[in-house]
Motif scaffolding. Structure first.
Motif, PDB file in Angstrom:
ATOM      1  N   LEU A 154     -17.491   3.503  -1.471  1.00 53.16           N
ATOM      2  CA  LEU A 154     -17.024   4.876  -1.281  1.00 53.16           C
ATOM      3  C   LEU A 154     -15.918   5.220  -2.262  1.00 53.16           C
ATOM      4  N   TYR A 155     -15.157   4.207  -2.680  1.00 49.24           N
ATOM      5  CA  TYR A 155     -13.999   4.449  -3.532  1.00 49.24           C
ATOM      6  C   TYR A 155     -14.112   3.652  -4.826  1.00 49.24           C
ATOM      7  N   ALA A 156     -13.464   4.165  -5.862  1.00 48.22           N
ATOM      8  CA  ALA A 156     -13.540   3.527  -7.175  1.00 48.22           C
ATOM      9  C   ALA A 156     -12.173   2.989  -7.600  1.00 48.22           C
ATOM     10  N   TRP A 157     -11.467   2.349  -6.676  1.00 50.04           N
ATOM     11  CA  TRP A 157     -10.178   1.745  -6.983  1.00 50.04           C
ATOM     12  C   TRP A 157     -10.152   0.329  -6.431  1.00 50.04           C
ATOM     13  N   ASN A 158      -9.174  -0.446  -6.889  1.00 50.08           N
ATOM     14  CA  ASN A 158      -9.033  -1.830  -6.457  1.00 50.08           C
ATOM     15  C   ASN A 158      -7.820  -1.982  -5.539  1.00 50.08           C
ATOM     16  N   ALA A 159      -7.852  -3.003  -4.711  1.00 54.88           N
ATOM     17  CA  ALA A 159      -6.798  -3.196  -3.706  1.00 54.88           C
ATOM     18  C   ALA A 159      -5.415  -3.324  -4.321  1.00 54.88           C
ATOM     19  N   ASP A 160      -5.304  -3.899  -5.522  1.00 50.61           N
ATOM     20  CA  ASP A 160      -3.969  -4.085  -6.106  1.00 50.61           C
ATOM     21  C   ASP A 160      -3.360  -2.782  -6.607  1.00 50.61           C
ATOM     22  N   GLN A 161      -4.134  -1.686  -6.612  1.00 53.09           N
ATOM     23  CA  GLN A 161      -3.587  -0.384  -6.988  1.00 53.09           C
ATOM     24  C   GLN A 161      -2.868   0.285  -5.816  1.00 53.09           C
ATOM     25  N   ALA A 162      -3.188  -0.111  -4.600  1.00 54.40           N
ATOM     26  CA  ALA A 162      -2.624   0.542  -3.421  1.00 54.40           C
ATOM     27  C   ALA A 162      -1.141   0.199  -3.275  1.00 54.40           C
ATOM     28  N   SER A 188     -11.025  -0.984   0.330  1.00 53.24           N
ATOM     29  CA  SER A 188     -11.399  -0.585  -1.030  1.00 53.24           C
ATOM     30  C   SER A 188     -12.869  -0.874  -1.325  1.00 53.24           C
ATOM     31  N   GLN A 189     -13.481  -1.742  -0.545  1.00 52.08           N
ATOM     32  CA  GLN A 189     -14.891  -2.086  -0.725  1.00 52.08           C
ATOM     33  C   GLN A 189     -15.805  -1.360   0.263  1.00 52.08           C
ATOM     34  N   ALA A 190     -15.266  -0.398   0.996  1.00 50.41           N
ATOM     35  CA  ALA A 190     -16.029   0.258   2.063  1.00 50.41           C
ATOM     36  C   ALA A 190     -17.295   0.923   1.531  1.00 50.41           C
ATOM     37  N   ARG A 191     -18.368   0.797   2.307  1.00 51.69           N
ATOM     38  CA  ARG A 191     -19.644   1.445   2.022  1.00 51.69           C
ATOM     39  C   ARG A 191     -20.117   2.128   3.300  1.00 51.69           C
ATOM     40  N   PRO A 242     -10.132  17.050  17.045  1.00 49.29           N
ATOM     41  CA  PRO A 242      -9.435  16.464  15.887  1.00 49.29           C
ATOM     42  C   PRO A 242      -9.894  15.026  15.650  1.00 49.29           C
ATOM     43  N   ALA A 243      -9.565  14.516  14.473  1.00 44.29           N
ATOM     44  CA  ALA A 243      -9.933  13.139  14.143  1.00 44.29           C
ATOM     45  C   ALA A 243      -9.084  12.150  14.939  1.00 44.29           C
ATOM     46  N   ALA A 244      -9.699  11.034  15.292  1.00 48.94           N
ATOM     47  CA  ALA A 244      -8.955   9.984  15.991  1.00 48.94           C
ATOM     48  C   ALA A 244      -7.907   9.359  15.077  1.00 48.94           C
ATOM     49  N   LEU A 245      -8.194   9.349  13.768  1.00 51.09           N
ATOM     50  CA  LEU A 245      -7.280   8.721  12.814  1.00 51.09           C
ATOM     51  C   LEU A 245      -7.507   9.325  11.438  1.00 51.09           C
ATOM     52  N   HIS A 246      -6.434   9.510  10.701  1.00 53.80           N
ATOM     53  CA  HIS A 246      -6.502   9.882   9.278  1.00 53.80           C
ATOM     54  C   HIS A 246      -5.936   8.717   8.473  1.00 53.80           C
ATOM     55  N   VAL A 247      -6.687   8.292   7.476  1.00 49.69           N
ATOM     56  CA  VAL A 247      -6.247   7.218   6.589  1.00 49.69           C
ATOM     57  C   VAL A 247      -5.955   7.832   5.224  1.00 49.69           C
ATOM     58  N   ALA A 248      -4.774   7.547   4.688  1.00 45.58           N
ATOM     59  CA  ALA A 248      -4.399   8.001   3.348  1.00 45.58           C
ATOM     60  C   ALA A 248      -3.804   6.821   2.595  1.00 45.58           C
ATOM     61  N   ILE A 249      -4.331   6.555   1.408  1.00 45.56           N
ATOM     62  CA  ILE A 249      -3.835   5.456   0.582  1.00 45.56           C
ATOM     63  C   ILE A 249      -3.503   6.025  -0.791  1.00 45.56           C
ATOM     64  N   GLY A 256       2.060   7.845  -6.422  1.00 45.02           N
ATOM     65  CA  GLY A 256       1.747   8.850  -5.426  1.00 45.02           C
ATOM     66  C   GLY A 256       0.393   9.505  -5.602  1.00 45.02           C
ATOM     67  N   VAL A 257      -0.426   8.987  -6.519  1.00 44.79           N
ATOM     68  CA  VAL A 257      -1.766   9.543  -6.743  1.00 44.79           C
ATOM     69  C   VAL A 257      -2.688   9.083  -5.609  1.00 44.79           C
ATOM     70  N   PRO A 258      -3.397  10.009  -4.970  1.00 49.05           N
ATOM     71  CA  PRO A 258      -4.289   9.614  -3.862  1.00 49.05           C
ATOM     72  C   PRO A 258      -5.420   8.696  -4.330  1.00 49.05           C
ATOM     73  N   LEU A 259      -5.594   7.607  -3.626  1.00 49.07           N
ATOM     74  CA  LEU A 259      -6.711   6.700  -3.872  1.00 49.07           C
ATOM     75  C   LEU A 259      -7.813   6.887  -2.832  1.00 49.07           C
ATOM     76  N   ALA A 260      -7.415   7.156  -1.591  1.00 54.43           N
ATOM     77  CA  ALA A 260      -8.395   7.299  -0.517  1.00 54.43           C
ATOM     78  C   ALA A 260      -7.884   8.253   0.537  1.00 54.43           C
ATOM     79  N   ARG A 261      -8.796   9.043   1.058  1.00 57.64           N
ATOM     80  CA  ARG A 261      -8.547   9.910   2.197  1.00 57.64           C
ATOM     81  C   ARG A 261      -9.774   9.824   3.097  1.00 57.64           C
ATOM     82  N   MET A 262      -9.551   9.629   4.383  1.00 61.35           N
ATOM     83  CA  MET A 262     -10.674   9.517   5.310  1.00 61.35           C
ATOM     84  C   MET A 262     -10.251   9.974   6.699  1.00 61.35           C
ATOM     85  N   ALA A 263     -11.107  10.780   7.320  1.00 64.10           N
ATOM     86  CA  ALA A 263     -10.926  11.145   8.728  1.00 64.10           C
ATOM     87  C   ALA A 263     -11.852  10.264   9.546  1.00 64.10           C
TER      88      ALA A 263
END
Length: 228
Positions: free
Chosen positions: A98-106, A148-151, A168-175, A180-187
């Protein structure tokens, strides 16, 4: 007596002549039909021009080399990012990351529910949580490595009137990364009927995705611990 015999002989001769004539006509008709069929068959048409046999194999070999080169390029390219996530499929046919970033960028994780928010940051010594959350069982490094490997297992169009636990969403994830550049957003929404997947939605997508529940189990538990 002789007259009767002569008449009979004449009748037989006449019949034989008629049979011979009919046979000849039938033979001629058959021959004509055969000639017409021969003319209508492909062998009666003008031959189609074909490549010489010595040119066929080099052309096939060149096409095979070109196809192999294209497949190699597709397999080695990284997922194309669009708005922080990817919509590609990998070379095995599975949904791509789902995402095109690596864990060490977070560098920062923000987990929020309608009732509370938890923010964790990564410094030189690793991930740090606010004092109220110190010692809680949430491994931020393990989470970003997995996330970061989510599919997504499935993508579906939402039915009218169905919230899927996202309104509303049970959880919002922001990485975010260190700048401060967004890597991931998910509801994150409700569990799917099979109990193994969970409904989620990415920014800018009208569709609903189902991802494995283990991807969101830890962050959901972490936020509940903040405000039980």
């Amino acid at each position: 007596m002789n007259a009767t015999k002569t008449a009979a002989t004449s009748t037989v001769a006449t019949a034989a002549a008629a049979a011979t004539t009919a046979t000849t006509a039938t033979t001629a008709t058959t021959a004509t039909a055969a000639a017409a069929a021969t003319a209508a068959t492909p062998t009666g048409t003008t031959p189609v021009a074909r490549l010489p046999a010595r040119l066929v194999w080099p052309l096939l070999l060149a096409a095979g080399v070109a196809l192999s080169a294209w497949q190699w390029r597709e397999a080695t390219e990284s997922p194309a990012a669009h708005g922080g996530h990817s919509h590609l499929h990998d070379d095995t046919g599975k949904p791509a990351r789902l995402y095109a970033w690596n864990a060490d960028q977070a560098a920062r994780i923000t987990l929020s529910t309608p009732a509370s928010t938890l923010t964790l940051t990564r410094g030189a010594s690793g991930w740090a949580a606010p004092p109220a959350h110190t010692g809680k069982a949430f491994d931020a490094a393990d989470f970003v490595s997995l996330f970061s490997q989510a599919r997504s297992d499935r993508i579906l169009s939402p039915h009218p009137g169905e919230s899927y636990g996202l309104d509303p969403a049970a959880l919002h994830v922001a990485i975010d990364d260190a700048q401060g550049v967004p890597l991931a957003r998910m509801a994150v929404g409700a569990l799917a009927p099979d109990g193994l997947g969970r409904y989620v939605q990415l920014p800018g997508e009208a569709q609903i995705r189902i991802i494995p529940d283990y991807q969101t189990r830890a962050p959901l538990a972490a936020v509940i611990q903040v405000n039980p």
